[in-house]
Motif scaffolding. Structure first.
Motif, short mmCIF file in Angstrom:
data_model
loop_
_atom_site.label_atom_id
_atom_site.label_comp_id
_atom_site.label_asym_id
_atom_site.label_seq_id
_atom_site.Cartn_x
_atom_site.Cartn_y
_atom_site.Cartn_z
N ALA A 18 -33.42 84.59 -51.17
CA ALA A 18 -32.12 83.93 -51.05
C ALA A 18 -32.26 82.49 -50.58
O ALA A 18 -31.38 81.67 -50.81
CB ALA A 18 -31.24 84.70 -50.10
N LEU A 19 -33.39 82.19 -49.93
CA LEU A 19 -33.56 80.84 -49.40
C LEU A 19 -33.83 79.83 -50.52
O LEU A 19 -33.66 78.64 -50.34
CB LEU A 19 -34.76 80.82 -48.44
CG LEU A 19 -34.51 81.37 -47.05
CD1 LEU A 19 -35.83 81.56 -46.33
CD2 LEU A 19 -33.61 80.46 -46.26
N ALA A 20 -34.28 80.34 -51.65
CA ALA A 20 -34.78 79.45 -52.69
C ALA A 20 -33.74 78.45 -53.19
O ALA A 20 -34.00 77.28 -53.31
CB ALA A 20 -35.32 80.27 -53.84
N TRP A 22 -29.48 77.26 -53.12
CA TRP A 22 -28.10 77.41 -52.67
C TRP A 22 -27.19 77.49 -53.88
O TRP A 22 -27.27 76.68 -54.80
CB TRP A 22 -27.75 76.22 -51.80
CG TRP A 22 -26.31 76.12 -51.43
CD1 TRP A 22 -25.44 75.13 -51.78
CD2 TRP A 22 -25.57 77.03 -50.62
NE1 TRP A 22 -24.21 75.37 -51.25
CE2 TRP A 22 -24.25 76.53 -50.53
CE3 TRP A 22 -25.87 78.22 -49.97
CZ2 TRP A 22 -23.26 77.17 -49.82
CZ3 TRP A 22 -24.87 78.86 -49.27
CH2 TRP A 22 -23.59 78.34 -49.19
N GLU A 141 -34.39 72.28 -53.26
CA GLU A 141 -35.01 72.71 -52.00
C GLU A 141 -35.94 71.60 -51.52
O GLU A 141 -37.08 71.48 -51.97
CB GLU A 141 -35.76 74.03 -52.15
CG GLU A 141 -36.00 74.68 -50.80
CD GLU A 141 -36.70 76.01 -50.92
OE1 GLU A 141 -37.64 76.11 -51.72
OE2 GLU A 141 -36.31 76.93 -50.20
N LEU B 101 -27.61 84.78 -43.04
CA LEU B 101 -27.34 85.02 -44.46
C LEU B 101 -25.92 85.50 -44.69
O LEU B 101 -25.27 85.12 -45.65
CB LEU B 101 -28.27 86.12 -44.98
CG LEU B 101 -29.68 85.71 -45.32
CD1 LEU B 101 -30.42 86.89 -45.88
CD2 LEU B 101 -29.65 84.58 -46.34
N SER B 155 -41.14 80.18 -43.67
CA SER B 155 -40.76 80.55 -45.05
C SER B 155 -40.57 79.29 -45.90
O SER B 155 -40.84 79.31 -47.10
CB SER B 155 -39.49 81.41 -45.05
OG SER B 155 -38.42 80.66 -44.55
N LEU B 156 -40.14 78.20 -45.29
CA LEU B 156 -40.00 76.94 -46.04
C LEU B 156 -41.38 76.33 -46.30
O LEU B 156 -41.66 75.85 -47.41
CB LEU B 156 -39.14 75.93 -45.25
CG LEU B 156 -37.64 76.21 -45.20
CD1 LEU B 156 -36.97 75.33 -44.16
CD2 LEU B 156 -37.00 75.95 -46.56
N ARG B 159 -43.26 77.61 -49.15
CA ARG B 159 -42.78 77.19 -50.47
C ARG B 159 -42.93 75.67 -50.66
O ARG B 159 -42.33 75.08 -51.54
CB ARG B 159 -41.31 77.60 -50.64
CG ARG B 159 -41.12 79.11 -50.70
CD ARG B 159 -39.78 79.49 -51.31
NE ARG B 159 -38.67 78.90 -50.59
CZ ARG B 159 -38.18 79.37 -49.44
NH1 ARG B 159 -38.73 80.43 -48.87
NH2 ARG B 159 -37.17 78.80 -48.86
N VAL B 161 -42.09 73.16 -48.59
CA VAL B 161 -41.13 72.25 -47.94
C VAL B 161 -41.61 72.03 -46.50
O VAL B 161 -41.56 72.94 -45.68
CB VAL B 161 -39.70 72.85 -47.93
CG1 VAL B 161 -38.72 71.88 -47.28
CG2 VAL B 161 -39.26 73.19 -49.33
#
Lengths: 386, 213
Positions: A18-20, A22, A141, B101, B155-156, B159, B161
């Motif tokens: 879900a973070l990937a 918005w 992102e 979330l 988690s960023l 990926r 970031v």
């Protein structure tokens, strides 16, 4: 217990995909009592929210059903007098010299900070925000297209002689924690004592027509001003927004779309000169939005500092008399804060009196605690019986 | 003045009035130590963050609460309580993450709470449920929100970031501290009632039993 633990662990794994990206916020449409749509907003609308339309009419939201809301017309919103713009005189309206956080010694005569550098701080809470026609997506992102808008706005302000600190930190993901993360950025920026702090955003309504504008014959985007009403600086921030709109209406009619006064905080409790600017919406081309940054910079500079030309600066004293005394707006912010603190202290004292069983007992406890905490220097020494 | 600073002011007054004496006693802290901690948080919130790679540690909002947690862990009654506090911290982190979330991104969408406070309350509530003691609830509240923040950053980073993770800060009283205080508060409110019930039973039928920490 084990089941609960497993359930919570599963929840922990859910957010990763879900973070990937918005995917956007809910779009609310607000209509007047006759059912005519007034405006749309990507975000949330609550009962009690207010809206100052392009023609300066104040509406208040009276009901919300799903993503549809109704608002009643309250009346014409009184706007600040910006006749000084016609005269070409200096009118530093909202400089930080009015802020209680600036020591009196740094203020010029009459609360004006002529000797002080002009400084504006900027940051981007929703770092992913982008413009679909130009960036290919509404959410990136990392640093989204909104940073290009922020940089262009910064450059335009710098071109007008204003120092700008643009903090390019990201505050991902675009979730309910984004404002909590950007709050730290805002606090860091405020340590530099800027005259104003601006959070740069773009709207998320799907219809680009609602933001399209022609400014000085050029295709541009409108800008929405957003003020949070859930904090002690709300009244002053609202005045600041109105000042910007009044200047823009005079210099570049149509540039400011409207002012939305929503329920959130938006970190605006941190400063009386905090504002959130929505530069267009995600379905507009970024190039069109960038065309608005120059004029918006001029408007913000005028609203904060007045005309910065040397001749006008010399006349600043005369212009000062045309509007409210500089300290008045600050007093409102200060009085709200003092009232809040007094209420908190009174509440705690009442609670403590109830807990301790009366005035004498409370005084005895305070004295004894003060003595204990200060090693017997202050307060009543502990009774031997105790 | 931010909500965090006002909360610190309230906390100081409550300690000064001796209202929190019993709670602090059970957390192995004296009133004086508690007031020093509150003052250190207040001052530490304004000091520069400590850089740790891509992490910035705020002294008042994270370092001091974490030190208090370590102190409480060392003073925890049993190894079982220490393990329970650590497990509760991980689960509190999961709950806080889930809240981020489930709650809409616009702060105005919350019916009555700012998300920053909601994080603290959610952390505190889960910490209370799982910690089962004042000490564990405080530890789980503080460490839970901290772990959730670190997890968001990690988690960023995975990926690509490279976002800096700021722990604590934001007016010295971030969700980290709110979660710790709320966890203890819930424990105090419910624990008090349960202890009274327990004492009532003991009067009728005396049995050996430990006191809730």
């Amino acid at each position: 217990m084990k089941r609960l633990a497993l359930f919570l662990f599963a929840l922990l794994l859910l957010p990763c995909p879900a973070l990937a990206e918005w995917t956007g916020e809910e779009v609310f449409t607000v209509s007047d009592s006759g059912g005519q749509p007034l405006f749309s907003l990507a975000g949330h609308v609550s009962v009690g929210d207010e809206y100052v339309s392009a023609d300066n009419v104040l509406y208040r939201v009276t009901s919300v059903a799903g993503s549809q809301a109704a608002a009643e017309r309250v009346g014409d919103e009184p706007m600040p007098d910006v006749s000084w713009l016609d005269l070409g005189e200096a009118q530093p309206v909202f400089s930080m010299a009015q802020s209680p956080s600036v020591p009196a010694a740094s203020k010029g005569e009459g609360g004006k900070a002529d000797d002080k550098k002009k400084l504006i701080a900027m940051y981007v809470t929703h770092s992913d925000e982008s413009y679909v026609p130009s960036d290919g997506t509404q959410s990136i992102e990392g640093q989204g297209g909104i940073y290009d808008v922020a940089r262009s706005f910064r450059d335009a302000l710098q071109g007008l002689g204003v120092d700008v600190i643009l903090d390019e930190s990201t505050h991902l993901p675009h979730d309910s924690g984004a404002y909590r993360r950007s709050r730290r950025t805002a606090e860091r920026l405020l340590q530099k004592r800027p005259d104003a702090i601006i959070d740069i955003h773009r709207d998320g309504i799907p219809d680009p027509e609602q933001y399209k504008a022609e400014i000085d014959g050029e295709s541009a985007s409108q800008v929405r001003l957003l003020v949070g009403r859930g904090n002690q600086n709300s009244a002053v921030n609202r005045e600041f927004a109105k000042e910007i709109k009044a200047v823009a209406d005079k210099k570049y009619p149509g540039l400011i779309k409207d002012i939305f006064i929503g329920k959130g905080n938006y970190n605006q409790d941190l400063s009386p000169n905090a504002i959130l600017l929505e530069f267009g919406t995600h379905t507009l081309s970024k190039e069109r939005v960038l065309n608005s940054t120059d004029v918006m910079a001029e408007v913000v500079s005028l609203a904060l500092y007045g005309d910065a030309t040397p001749s006008a600066k010399a006349e600043a004293g005369g212009a000062q008399a045309q509007t409210k005394p500089a300290g008045e707006k600050n007093k409102r912010s200060m009085s709200s804060m003092i009232l809040l603190i007094v209420l908190v202290i009174v509440g705690v004292i009442l609670f403590a009196l109830l807990q301790t069983g009366g005035g004498k007992s409370a005084a005895h406890k305070i004295g004894r605690n003060l003595s204990e905490m200060t090693g017997g220097l202050i307060g009543r020494k502990r009774d031997k019986k105790e | 003045m931010s909500i965090g600073m006002i909360a610190l002011l309230v906390l100081s007054l409550l300690i000064l009035f001796g209202v929190l004496s019993r709670v602090l006693d059970r957390m192995a802290l004296t009133d004086r130590q508690a007031l020093i901690v509150v003052a250190a948080m207040f001052v530490g919130g304004w000091l520069p963050d400590i850089p740790l790679g891509l992490v910035r540690l705020n002294i008042g909002g994270a370092l001091i609460p974490i030190i208090v947690c370590v102190y409480l862990l060392l003073h925890a009654g049993t190894a079982k309580e220490r393990i329970r506090a650590i497990v509760a911290s991980c689960l509190t982190a999961a709950a806080v993450f889930a809240v981020s979330l489930l709650v809409p991104a616009d702060p105005a969408a919350m019916p009555w709470l700012d998300p920053m406070i909601l994080y603290g309350l959610a952390g505190g509530a889960v910490a209370w449920l799982l910690g089962r003691s004042r000490r564990s609830a405080f530890i789980a509240g503080v460490l839970g929100v901290t772990i959730a923040d670190v997890f968001t950053g990690v988690s960023l980073w995975t990926r690509g970031v490279r976002q800096t993770v700021y722990l604590g800060g934001a007016g010295a009283l971030d969700a980290i501290v709110i979660a710790g205080v709320v966890g203890v508060l819930f424990c105090e409110l419910t624990g008090e009632a349960m202890e009274r019930v327990s004492r009532g039973r003991q009067k009728q039928k005396p049995v050996k039993g430990g006191q809730t920490a």
